[in-house]
Scaffold this active site. Structure first.
Site: not given
Length: 358
Positions: A9-10, A81, A125, A127, A149, A153, A179
């Site tokens: 991933g990033q 995910q 996160t 979130e 999600y 988390k 980010h």
């Protein structure tokens, strides 16, 4: 030795680059053992200290064998995910990957006797704060997750805290605000925008179509992934584990991001209409560039979150170094470069936009 879950991933690409340049041996895994594009661009794809294997975080025996073999000093759990819309469509899979797999990892660290050896970074996160309507969010802010999600988390966050308290595991939660980078997945709105702008720039056949977006006034605290992986590393250099908000402290709307992206290619937007009828047109030509599309609205939208990273500054010596406009320009340049690499005969007018690294 550092182990990175979700290395493709990033964040995995940027983190692997950081660690390799610091002299680490890095072992990463993901469901598919592909080389992160960031490492290819950084000239590190053939680094002898890098190993990438295929492994699913939900494979209990495979994960146990890998941990027993690697005996990592640092573990960065980035596998997730992480797409909000997908989490509403597949909440069970999201929970299994994000929450249950994290507990599986923590359990194995204890079972294999790695508590004294391995330090763990758990990717959390912003979130998890959801719609808690505070002017700024620090580590003491209340949690109110608004998506499957975010729920998953938060469960992983609490599991990390539990293993830290119950088994003395050195595990730190990084509560990272949004980010981005040129290596962000194309299913995220930021990358969707910058890729569309790049496609417009490189379009020589008149095939480009207007950009369709959801809530233009949704706002986020956006930083650069390159800065944020440095914070991850700094957390694991501390003698005492902890939880840290990582953010810029500045908030921008999707509308501002769109304007900055088109501004990078000298297109100025003028807005007309309201709600689902709102459009964005080129100020000079009148060309339709942006449409609002209800299918891209979230089932639940969160309050505009602004992160407060003062603890990270005080304890880790960390602060964000990339400005919002620099981030957006970096992403647009990166997408133009990718399109030109895929089709070298693209119009030469876009060449001048590639003056900086993607």
């Amino acid at each position: 030795m550092a182990l990175i879950t979700g290395i493709t991933g990033q964040d995995g690409g940027y983190l692997a680059e950081l660690l390799l340049r610091k002299g680490y041996r890095v072992h990463g895994f993901a469901r598919e053992a592909t080389m992160p594009l960031r490492l290819q661009h950084a000239g590190l794809a053939d680094d002898p200290n890098l190993t990438i294997t295929a492994l699913d975080m939900r494979d209990d025996s495979g994960l146990e064998d890998l941990l027993a073999d690697c005996q990592p000093d640092e573990i960065y759990n980035l596998a997730a995910q992480s797409h909000i819309h997908t989490s509403f469509e597949r909440p069970d899979e999201t929970s299994d990957i994000n929450a249950t797999a994290t507990m599986r990892l923590l359990k194995l660290v204890v079972r294999l006797g790695l508590v004294e050896k391995s330090r763990i970074y758990q990717a959390s996160t912003s979130e998890i704060f959801g719609d808690s309507k505070l002017p700024r969010f620090d580590e003491t802010a209340p949690f109110h997750p608004m998506s499957p999600y975010a729920v998953s988390k938060l469960a992983a966050f609490e599991a990390a805290m539990n293993y830290r308290e119950a088994y003395n595991v050195h595990v730190s939660n990084g509560i990272l605000f949004n980010h981005e980078s040129p290596y962000r997945g194309e299913n995220f709105v930021t990358r969707k925008i910058t890729r569309s702008v790049a496609q417009l720039t490189c379009d020589t056949q008149g095939a480009w179509t207007p950009l369709h977006l959801g809530n233009l006034d949704a706002s986020r605290d956006w930083g650069h992934a390159r800065d944020y992986v440095d914070a991850m590393w700094r957390m694991l250099q501390q003698d005492t584990p902890g939880d840290y908000v990582i953010a810029t402290g500045s908030v921008h709307s999707v509308r501002e991001l769109v304007e900055a992206a088109f501004g990078h290619i000298d297109r100025t937007l003028v807005w007309d209409g309201a709600g689902v009828s709102e459009t964005g047109r080129d100020a000079q030509s009148g060309e339709l560039l942006v449409c609002v599309d209800p299918q891209f609205f979230r089932p639940t939208e969160i309050f505009c979150p602004r992160g407060d990273a003062r603890k990270a500054l005080k304890v880790l010596g960390w602060s964000s170094t990339t400005k919002f406009e620099e981030l957006v320009s970096d992403m647009v340049r990166g997408d133009i470069a990718l399109l030109q690499q895929a089709s070298p005969k693209l119009h030469s007018a876009s060449i001048s936009l590639l003056s900086a690294e993607g």
